[in-house]
Design a protein around this motif. Structure first.
Motif, PDB file in Angstrom:
ATOM      1  N   HIS A   1     -20.189 -29.103 -12.705  1.00 57.96           N
ATOM      2  CA  HIS A   1     -19.621 -28.919 -14.045  1.00 57.96           C
ATOM      3  C   HIS A   1     -20.196 -30.009 -14.932  1.00 57.96           C
ATOM      4  O   HIS A   1     -20.875 -30.919 -14.451  1.00 57.96           O
ATOM      5  CB  HIS A   1     -18.089 -28.903 -14.039  1.00 57.96           C
TER       6      HIS A   1
ATOM      7  N   HIS B   1     -18.817 -32.308 -17.106  1.00 64.14           N
ATOM      8  CA  HIS B   1     -18.140 -33.523 -17.577  1.00 64.14           C
ATOM      9  C   HIS B   1     -19.126 -34.694 -17.457  1.00 64.14           C
ATOM     10  O   HIS B   1     -20.043 -34.670 -16.647  1.00 64.14           O
ATOM     11  CB  HIS B   1     -16.881 -33.789 -16.742  1.00 64.14           C
TER      12      HIS B   1
ATOM     13  N   ASP C   1     -19.334 -37.580 -16.103  1.00 62.05           N
ATOM     14  CA  ASP C   1     -19.709 -38.239 -14.842  1.00 62.05           C
ATOM     15  C   ASP C   1     -20.647 -37.390 -13.990  1.00 62.05           C
ATOM     16  O   ASP C   1     -21.140 -37.862 -12.976  1.00 62.05           O
ATOM     17  CB  ASP C   1     -18.461 -38.669 -14.036  1.00 62.05           C
TER      18      ASP C   1
ATOM     19  N   ASP D   1     -14.451 -32.550  -7.538  1.00 68.40           N
ATOM     20  CA  ASP D   1     -13.587 -32.262  -8.674  1.00 68.40           C
ATOM     21  C   ASP D   1     -12.754 -30.996  -8.418  1.00 68.40           C
ATOM     22  O   ASP D   1     -13.011 -29.927  -8.975  1.00 68.40           O
ATOM     23  CB  ASP D   1     -14.402 -32.181  -9.973  1.00 68.40           C
TER      24      ASP D   1
HETATM   25 ZN   LIG Z   1     -14.560 -33.290 -14.207  1.00 67.42          ZN
END
Ligand SMILES: [Zn+2]
Ligand SMILES: [Zn+2]
Length: 442
Positions: free
Chosen positions: A227, A229, A231, A329
């Motif tokens: 994904h 995000h 990080d 995650d």
């Molecule tokens: Zn995330």
């Protein structure tokens, strides 16, 4: 004269939930079903329903993308969309509404609640179409064609090297020096082919190493992104192989919640954030939005949706007789949403996805005490990971996505606890902590 009933297409990859919605609504509406977003997208073209009730996490095409397409230029004028999801994250509702949903209902739902929402949507006038333009992802054709698979070769050596194992935010400094402070980046090396999972800040050092190793020879790599995000993408602009015209990379994930994969990377390198735009990178880049397993020549890679805010997927890499699964995650469905038939099925699907792995790379970010105040953040505990390892019977489990608050000493203690849980479960699973720089041969 027969009454003309409004048409509703129920879209869910869970057959039990499709039947449930059909049973609840079929007295008053004409109902058809679709198994996922792509199936729905094909069916709406010919059947033209008045309302689509869609799940979010589905194979081939997720619900956010279906919303964007239905409300985009190639969509159906005046169509209404009700998103029905088991994902309780507030941001998912917001992203679904931005993608074009007219309303959102949490699963499992009360019968009257579903009927009420459907009645309200079908009695309201047609929805205004979202404004067109690059800022709004509506109707984009966001699928790139799959690149041709390279020819198969003989059995190749397989290894995994962790370049970034920290979750959420990089942590420099001495307190995290042993486990490392770079965010998520894992290299699966299959012969000469680097298969990279996630582009956190660990990607920078991997890039330096690849440049040294290949010494001018072309690098042909594959990058899988769970994904987008921060990080998981922040190392991307610092990956030096991207700046050489000799190199080529295929970048795989699913379509974003409100824009395509390429535009998310491109936006993250806009001049406000970084001096070199994506379009100026010299290497050959191909962005591929996955709709199912991909064959990259040296491996077959499949994906499964995880329980985290926004579209987020885990990967299963099958290569040279070995299986590596990457689940980062993810918050257990039962743990977050409570015990129900639905959440049990969802958890079982994730377990099936990992079953038989030679190496499972599995996130665990919190202790149970920490989790109590972080429920709904989309992450797991050491207890969750230990139970999962025992349930799936994987050979080895690397604990990954360490919390930024966890110093080396805290991580030592937590890992001892986690290994103890695995041992007490009776499972023969080699459980260890992933740390920056660690290499595992398979
Ligand atoms: Zn995330
Ligand atoms: Zn993360």
């Amino acid at each position: 004269m027969a009454e003309i009933k409004p048409r509703i297409l129920v879209v869910d990859d869970d057959a039990v939930l499709r039947s449930l919605a059909t049973d609840i609504l079929s007295d008053d509406y004409e109902i058809r079903q679709a198994e996922d977003g792509l199936d729905a997208w094909v069916k709406v073209q010919s059947w033209k329903p008045d309302l689509v009730i869609t799940d979010l996490m589905m194979p081939r095409m997720h619900g956010f993308e279906l919303c964007m397409r239905l409300k985009g230029p190639q969509g159906i004028a005046g169509i209404k969309i009700l998103v029905s999801s088991s994902k309780p994250f507030a941001s998912d509702k917001a992203q679904a509404m931005e993608a074009g949903a007219d309303d959102y209902i949490m699963k499992p739902y009360a019968v009257g609640n579903l009927q009420g929402k459907v009645r309200a949507l079908l009695s309201a006038g047609p929805a205004a179409p979202p404004p067109p333009g690059p800022e709004n992802g509506a109707g984009r054709v966001c699928r790139a064609p799959l690149p041709p698979a390279p020819a198969k070769r003989d059995v190749l050596p397989v290894s995994v090297r962790f370049w970034g194992t920290r979750g959420s935010c990089p942590t420099g400094g001495l307190k995290t020096a042993r486990y490392g402070g770079n965010t998520a980046c894992t290299e699966v090396r299959i012969g000469d082919t680097p298969v990279i999972i996630d582009c956190g800040t660990g990607l920078r050092e991997l890039g330096c190493e690849l440049v040294r190793e290949f010494a001018g020879r072309p690098i042909e790599g594959h990058i899988f992104v769970g994904h987008t995000h921060w990080d998981h993408i922040q190392g991307f602009p610092f990956f030096t192989p991207l700046y050489s015209p000799r190199n080529s990379f295929n970048i795989y994930s699913v379509c974003g919640a409100h824009s395509g994969l390429r535009s998310i990377f491109s936006d993250s390198m806009a001049l406000d954030y970084f001096p070199v735009p994506l379009s100026s990178l010299a290497s050959k880049l191909s962005f591929v939005e996955m709709t199912g397993p991909v064959d990259i020549g040296v491996a077959k890679v499949s994906f499964h949706h995880l329980n985290h805010p926004g579209p987020c997927i885990g990967f299963r890499i099958e290569t040279q007789g070995k299986v590596i699964t990457y689940l980062s995650d993810h918050e257990g469905f039962r743990k977050l949403g409570g015990d129900s038939d639905m959440s049990r099925r969802q958890d079982a699907e994730v377990a099936d996805f990992a079953r038989g792995s030679d190496l499972l790379i599995r996130e665990a970010q919190y202790t149970e005490e920490e989790y109590a105040s972080r429920k709904g953040w989309g992450h797991s505990t050491y207890d969750d990971a230990a139970r999962f390892a025992a349930e799936t019977g994987v050979k080895r489990m690397a604990i990954f996505h360490h919390d930024p608050e966890h110093t080396d000493d805290i991580l030592d203690t937590n890992m001892e606890y986690c290994r103890g849980l695995v041992k007490n479960s009776g499972a023969a699973v080699d459980c260890f902590a992933a740390r920056d720089g660690l290499k595992v041969d398979l």
